[in-house]
Write an enzyme that holds these catalytic residues in place. Sequence first.
Site, PDB file in Angstrom:
ATOM      1  N   SER A 109       0.818  -1.221   0.000  1.00  0.00           N
ATOM      2  CA  SER A 109       0.000   0.000   0.000  1.00  0.00           C
ATOM      3  C   SER A 109       0.848   1.265   0.000  1.00  0.00           C
ATOM      4  O   SER A 109       1.728   1.427   0.845  1.00  0.00           O
ATOM      5  CB  SER A 109      -0.869   0.054   1.259  1.00  0.00           C
ATOM      6  OG  SER A 109      -1.692  -1.065   1.348  1.00  0.00           O
ATOM      7  N   HIS A 111      -3.385   0.480  -4.455  1.00  0.00           N
ATOM      8  CA  HIS A 111      -2.816  -0.690  -5.132  1.00  0.00           C
ATOM      9  C   HIS A 111      -3.122  -0.579  -6.619  1.00  0.00           C
ATOM     10  O   HIS A 111      -4.234  -0.849  -7.057  1.00  0.00           O
ATOM     11  CB  HIS A 111      -3.431  -1.976  -4.581  1.00  0.00           C
ATOM     12  CG  HIS A 111      -3.033  -2.271  -3.173  1.00  0.00           C
ATOM     13  ND1 HIS A 111      -1.977  -3.088  -2.868  1.00  0.00           N
ATOM     14  CD2 HIS A 111      -3.528  -1.848  -2.011  1.00  0.00           C
ATOM     15  CE1 HIS A 111      -1.846  -3.149  -1.558  1.00  0.00           C
ATOM     16  NE2 HIS A 111      -2.775  -2.406  -1.006  1.00  0.00           N
ATOM     17  N   HIS A 166      -5.487  -9.147  -2.012  1.00  0.00           N
ATOM     18  CA  HIS A 166      -5.471  -9.749  -0.677  1.00  0.00           C
ATOM     19  C   HIS A 166      -6.577 -10.779  -0.570  1.00  0.00           C
ATOM     20  O   HIS A 166      -7.617 -10.650  -1.229  1.00  0.00           O
ATOM     21  CB  HIS A 166      -5.697  -8.663   0.382  1.00  0.00           C
ATOM     22  CG  HIS A 166      -4.668  -7.581   0.359  1.00  0.00           C
ATOM     23  ND1 HIS A 166      -4.710  -6.561  -0.566  1.00  0.00           N
ATOM     24  CD2 HIS A 166      -3.584  -7.355   1.127  1.00  0.00           C
ATOM     25  CE1 HIS A 166      -3.670  -5.760  -0.364  1.00  0.00           C
ATOM     26  NE2 HIS A 166      -2.975  -6.207   0.660  1.00  0.00           N
ATOM     27  N   TYR A 197      -8.594 -11.010   1.749  1.00  0.00           N
ATOM     28  CA  TYR A 197      -9.819 -10.415   2.292  1.00  0.00           C
ATOM     29  C   TYR A 197     -10.730  -9.827   1.207  1.00  0.00           C
ATOM     30  O   TYR A 197     -11.878  -9.498   1.464  1.00  0.00           O
ATOM     31  CB  TYR A 197      -9.522  -9.369   3.372  1.00  0.00           C
ATOM     32  CG  TYR A 197      -8.711  -8.160   2.924  1.00  0.00           C
ATOM     33  CD1 TYR A 197      -9.246  -7.214   2.064  1.00  0.00           C
ATOM     34  CD2 TYR A 197      -7.419  -7.973   3.396  1.00  0.00           C
ATOM     35  CE1 TYR A 197      -8.506  -6.118   1.661  1.00  0.00           C
ATOM     36  CE2 TYR A 197      -6.671  -6.871   3.003  1.00  0.00           C
ATOM     37  CZ  TYR A 197      -7.217  -5.953   2.135  1.00  0.00           C
ATOM     38  OH  TYR A 197      -6.493  -4.878   1.736  1.00  0.00           O
ATOM     39  N   GLU A 198     -10.176  -9.687  -0.019  1.00  0.00           N
ATOM     40  CA  GLU A 198     -11.029  -9.209  -1.111  1.00  0.00           C
ATOM     41  C   GLU A 198     -11.899 -10.339  -1.664  1.00  0.00           C
ATOM     42  O   GLU A 198     -12.728 -10.110  -2.547  1.00  0.00           O
ATOM     43  CB  GLU A 198     -10.150  -8.623  -2.220  1.00  0.00           C
ATOM     44  CG  GLU A 198      -9.448  -7.347  -1.782  1.00  0.00           C
ATOM     45  CD  GLU A 198      -8.400  -6.880  -2.768  1.00  0.00           C
ATOM     46  OE1 GLU A 198      -8.779  -6.388  -3.840  1.00  0.00           O
ATOM     47  OE2 GLU A 198      -7.201  -7.005  -2.473  1.00  0.00           O
ATOM     48  N   ALA A 255       2.610  -2.604   4.172  1.00  0.00           N
ATOM     49  CA  ALA A 255       2.314  -1.627   5.222  1.00  0.00           C
ATOM     50  C   ALA A 255       1.834  -2.413   6.431  1.00  0.00           C
ATOM     51  O   ALA A 255       1.196  -3.459   6.289  1.00  0.00           O
ATOM     52  CB  ALA A 255       1.230  -0.671   4.753  1.00  0.00           C
ATOM     53  N   MET A 273      -1.804  -7.649   6.726  1.00  0.00           N
ATOM     54  CA  MET A 273      -2.764  -8.559   6.084  1.00  0.00           C
ATOM     55  C   MET A 273      -2.230  -9.160   4.784  1.00  0.00           C
ATOM     56  O   MET A 273      -3.012  -9.505   3.894  1.00  0.00           O
ATOM     57  CB  MET A 273      -4.061  -7.790   5.778  1.00  0.00           C
ATOM     58  CG  MET A 273      -4.629  -7.026   6.976  1.00  0.00           C
ATOM     59  SD  MET A 273      -6.042  -6.015   6.514  1.00  0.00           S
ATOM     60  CE  MET A 273      -6.219  -4.991   7.995  1.00  0.00           C
ATOM     61  N   SER A 274      -0.915  -9.287   4.674  1.00  0.00           N
ATOM     62  CA  SER A 274      -0.354  -9.793   3.404  1.00  0.00           C
ATOM     63  C   SER A 274       0.985 -10.473   3.644  1.00  0.00           C
ATOM     64  O   SER A 274       1.329 -10.811   4.777  1.00  0.00           O
ATOM     65  CB  SER A 274      -0.155  -8.620   2.432  1.00  0.00           C
ATOM     66  OG  SER A 274       0.885  -7.766   2.886  1.00  0.00           O
ATOM     67  N   ASN A 284       1.343   3.022  11.178  1.00  0.00           N
ATOM     68  CA  ASN A 284       0.583   3.487  12.352  1.00  0.00           C
ATOM     69  C   ASN A 284       1.016   2.681  13.556  1.00  0.00           C
ATOM     70  O   ASN A 284       1.469   1.543  13.423  1.00  0.00           O
ATOM     71  CB  ASN A 284      -0.919   3.300  12.108  1.00  0.00           C
ATOM     72  CG  ASN A 284      -1.266   1.870  11.717  1.00  0.00           C
ATOM     73  OD1 ASN A 284      -1.062   1.463  10.555  1.00  0.00           O
ATOM     74  ND2 ASN A 284      -1.758   1.111  12.652  1.00  0.00           N
ATOM     75  N   HIS A 331      -7.611   3.782   6.720  1.00  0.00           N
ATOM     76  CA  HIS A 331      -6.877   3.451   5.498  1.00  0.00           C
ATOM     77  C   HIS A 331      -6.166   4.689   4.951  1.00  0.00           C
ATOM     78  O   HIS A 331      -5.058   4.595   4.408  1.00  0.00           O
ATOM     79  CB  HIS A 331      -7.851   2.872   4.464  1.00  0.00           C
ATOM     80  CG  HIS A 331      -7.191   2.376   3.216  1.00  0.00           C
ATOM     81  ND1 HIS A 331      -6.186   1.423   3.223  1.00  0.00           N
ATOM     82  CD2 HIS A 331      -7.372   2.708   1.906  1.00  0.00           C
ATOM     83  CE1 HIS A 331      -5.782   1.198   1.974  1.00  0.00           C
ATOM     84  NE2 HIS A 331      -6.481   1.966   1.164  1.00  0.00           N
TER      85      HIS A 331
HETATM   86  N1  HPA Z   1      -3.208  -3.597  11.179  1.00  0.00           N
HETATM   87  C1  HPA Z   1      -3.230  -4.441  10.131  1.00  0.00           C
HETATM   88  N2  HPA Z   1      -2.775  -4.123   8.924  1.00  0.00           N
HETATM   89  C2  HPA Z   1      -2.265  -2.891   8.760  1.00  0.00           C
HETATM   90  C3  HPA Z   1      -2.202  -1.965   9.806  1.00  0.00           C
HETATM   91  C4  HPA Z   1      -2.717  -2.331  11.085  1.00  0.00           C
HETATM   92  O1  HPA Z   1      -2.698  -1.563  12.064  1.00  0.00           O
HETATM   93  N3  HPA Z   1      -1.638  -0.826   9.309  1.00  0.00           N
HETATM   94  C5  HPA Z   1      -1.356  -1.082   7.999  1.00  0.00           C
HETATM   95  N4  HPA Z   1      -1.734  -2.327   7.673  1.00  0.00           N
END
Ligand code: HPA
Length: 296
Positions: free
Chosen positions: A50, A83, A105, A107-108, A135, A233-234, A257, A269
């Site tokens: 991302s 993306h 991903h 999750y999509e 990310a 998540m990847s 973050n 996001h």
């Molecule tokens: N959690 C999960 N996936 C992420 C995060 C998060 O805080 N930040 C960026 N991708």
Amino acid sequence: MQEARLGALPDGIYGQELERRIDQAANAIRDSLRHQPDLQAPRLAIVLGSGLGDVVELLDPEPRVRIAYGEIPNVPIGSVGGHAGELIVGLAAGRPTLVLSGRTHAYEGYSQREVTMLVRACLALGVRTLVLTNASGGLNPAFDAGEVMLINDTINLSGDNPLVGPNLEALGPRFVPMTDAFDADLRRLARAAAGRAGVQLHEGVYIMLSGPNYETRAELRMLRALGGDAVGMSTVPEVLVARHAGARVLAFSLVTNKATEDVDHEVTHEEVLAMGKVGAARLVALLRELLPELVA
Ligand code: HPA
């Protein structure tokens, strides 16, 4: 014969069918490169997470071939902002390199077999070194948004695995060792490159969850207690198919973050994309130093 009874895998993509789809995708990429002798037989591929599209700057402006994911058969198309979904082939430090700008991903709505289709096509083209970026949220309280972590290990809490199903014997073994999945020599080179580029480089364990929700406070507490330094998540599926095929793996996580149980605001996001841009500049500086050594 045994495969015929495996209707249990819901996407129906496994065994010979999976192998056929990988070959079809690889052939389409090969075909797109047929008029570009300098770009054939890439040995290095870089996957951009991302907000990391700027990494494409590392390729020479010419020659380049750009192929939208939608033009490559069997490769799923992402729906998440940030993306782009484009394969860019160009020269990095004089060597043909594949940049996968954007990933899909699970999750999509895709299986991890589908999510890893393009990486497997790249491996089929002869890629031997895979650089992954993503990310993540920083579980380690010492990490700040915008900083970079070198992944030295992973925990797969995604609930899935791209290697489920009949093993593709032509590609790799049934049981893949993962204790040394992140190549120690490449990590040494990455630390040295970060030093030369003046980029602070954390190092730690990346935990993958399925998403798409960000974590609850109780989950963040658990993930930290489990030994995680970053959560996302990847990436883990790509590491698995690359190690299955015996390719070397190096992976960077951009902490976009803080993800500690006492965070003072909810992550969005938009924040992930904005901090991704900040961190991407650091990652580009690091990779600029590192790439000549990766393709040597
Ligand atoms: N959690 C999960 N996936 C992420 C995060 C998060 O805080 N930040 C960026 N991708």
